[in-house]
Design an enzyme around this catalytic site. Structure first.
Site, PDB file in Angstrom:
ATOM      1  N   TYR A   1       0.849  -1.181   0.000  1.00 21.56           N
ATOM      2  CA  TYR A   1       0.000   0.000   0.000  1.00 21.56           C
ATOM      3  C   TYR A   1       0.897   1.248   0.000  1.00 21.56           C
ATOM      4  CZ  TYR A   1      -3.509   3.310   1.584  1.00 21.56           C
ATOM      5  OH  TYR A   1      -4.335   4.387   1.686  1.00 21.56           O
TER       6      TYR A   1
ATOM      7  N   LYS B   1     -11.456  -1.292   4.999  1.00 21.33           N
ATOM      8  CA  LYS B   1     -11.715  -2.155   3.854  1.00 21.33           C
ATOM      9  C   LYS B   1     -12.716  -3.249   4.228  1.00 21.33           C
ATOM     10  CE  LYS B   1      -8.613   0.713   2.466  1.00 21.33           C
ATOM     11  NZ  LYS B   1      -7.184   0.428   2.451  1.00 21.33           N
TER      12      LYS B   1
END
Ligand SMILES: *Cc1c(COP(=O)(O)O)cnc(C)c1O
Length: 419
Positions: free
Chosen positions: A111, A231
């Site tokens: 990420y 998420k």
């Protein structure tokens, strides 16, 4: 088990049952079946310094957050969890365990914000990072230094969906730890008392992409699991939050100390929303995975698609490892994320992203609704072009977060966008 006792995981119940019940009990005052949202900053003390059930001030402890943390600990197969105001705040808590001169080994395909925090914040505080392709175990081994105190990996990775062998990386971490002889008789050799430096490397797995429904890094050797709860754990694109889970009481003590000292805690309302979300984690993940598998197979046969990257396809280079390391309660499962390369590069892929109607063009992932994005232009734009190319992030690469809509509508949407 009585009605009022808090349920913990520890293998007592099936995962789907823990999703709904672990860490929760009816409200002791009213019997309210759902954990209340404790919107309070402080708690009345019985006598100065004598707290009721450990509650004194809501940065330190809040009952809605406590319920969520017990729930997350059970789902990850850990004993302690800490919830944070974002995934990156959870990361910050881990990095605060390090000292000037310490070294981090990081998987290369992570990420963007994970790399940014190490490179733009902690590098200036004297913590060095080496990025390595963790599919290459020899390179991980070579990257380990006597000062390495943290090995940080993400699997499946973002956006190339590389699957990294957690147990194999733990073996490398142990080898490095063995060379820095820990004092005898200490239960967790690398962790002395609170306030002393960590002596041997910890392995952290960012489990955001798989979620605890598919992968249990603690069982595979991770010392600590990190989540962006924004998420799949949140699952509805309506909050930003993070979490850390561990089975080490010593590590938990350090992390909880830092969490309280630094203060990046989530609101009680967000904790309530996450508790509501984890109840459906098992069923949501099943649909995410089934939809993604069907779409990946469909894309692989489509003439406008050059390459599909999905751990569930036999064509994925770590398909066998993914089958061993990830699994749903319903059977083989590989997650809801797909990357694919559209023939015709930037122009063609841009057109696909403009033409979708059910998929929304947006960053982030893991919600019930399907999202589509273009890593080279969006999430990974800050990665220099050569580095993107080295990672395999082609200009025609698009990333799908497959939601839980009906799969035939999703395929029709992609068909008309690609046509
Ligand atoms: C989103 C994300 C993060 C960062 O989490 P935030 O909640 O946005 O702070 C970290 N790791 C992965 C894999 C992510 O997808």
């Amino acid at each position: 088990m009585g009605h009022d006792s808090v349920r913990h995981g520890a293998g007592e119940h099936q995962f789907a049952t823990d999703c709904i019940h672990a860490g929760q009990r009816p409200d002791p005052t009213t019997g309210a079946i759902m954990t209340p949202v404790y919107l309070t900053s402080t708690f009345v003390q019985n006598s100065p310094g004598v707290f009721r059930d450990g509650y004194d001030y809501a940065r330190s402890k809040n009952p809605t957050r406590t319920a969520l943390e017990s729930n997350l600990a059970a789902l990850e197969g850990g004993t302690h969890a800490m919830a944070f105001s974002s995934g990156l705040a959870a990361m910050d808590c881990v990095l605060h365990q390090l000292r000037v001169g310490d070294h981090v080994v990081l998987s290369d395909d992570v990420y963007g914000g994970t790399y940014r925090q190490l490179d733009k914040v902690f590098r200036h505080l004297g913590i060095e990072t080496t990025r390595v392709d963790m599919l290459r175990h020899d390179m991980v081994q070579a990257a380990m230094r006597p000062q390495t105190r943290l090995v940080w990996l993400e699997t499946p990775s973002n956006p190339m969906l590389k699957v990294i062998d957690i147990a194999a990386i733990r073996a490398i971490v142990d080898q490095a730890a063995a060379s820095s002889a820990p004092p005898a008789g200490v239960r967790d050799p690398g962790l002395g008392p609170l306030g002393t430096p960590i002596q041997t490397p910890l392995l952290l797995v960012d489990n955001t992409f798989a979620s605890p429904a598919l992968q249990h890094p603690l069982e595979l050797g991770a010392h600590v699991v990190m989540h962006s709860c924004t998420k799949y754990i949140g699952g509805h694109s309506d909050l930003v939050a993070g979490a850390l889970v561990t089975a080490s009481p010593e590590l938990a003590e350090r992390l909880r100390f830092t969490q309280n000292a630094v203060g990046a805690v989530p609101s009680a309302m967000d904790c309530f929303l996450m508790l509501r979300s984890t109840k459906t984690l098992d069923v949501r993940m099943q649909r995410h995975c089934e939809n993604a598998m069907a779409i990946a197979q469909w894309l692989e046969a489509h003439p406008s698609i050059e390459r599909v990257i999905y751990p569930g396809l036999a064509s994925h280079p770590q398909h066998e490892l993914a089958t061993r390391q990830m699994r749903g309660t319903w059977g083989p499962a590989y997650g809801g994320m797909i990357s694919c390369v559209v023939r015709g590069g930037l122009e063609k892929s841009r057109r696909v992203l403009e033409r979708v109607r059910i998929f929304s063009l947006a960053e982030s992932l893991g919600g019930v609704e399907s999202l589509i994005e273009h890593p080279a232009i969006m999430t990974h734009a800050s990665v220099p072009a050569e580095a993107r190319a080295a990672l395999g992030i082609a200009d025609g690469l698009i990333r799908l977060s497959v939601g839980i809509e009906h799969v035939s509508d999703l395929i029709k949407d992609l068909e008309s966008a690609l046509g």
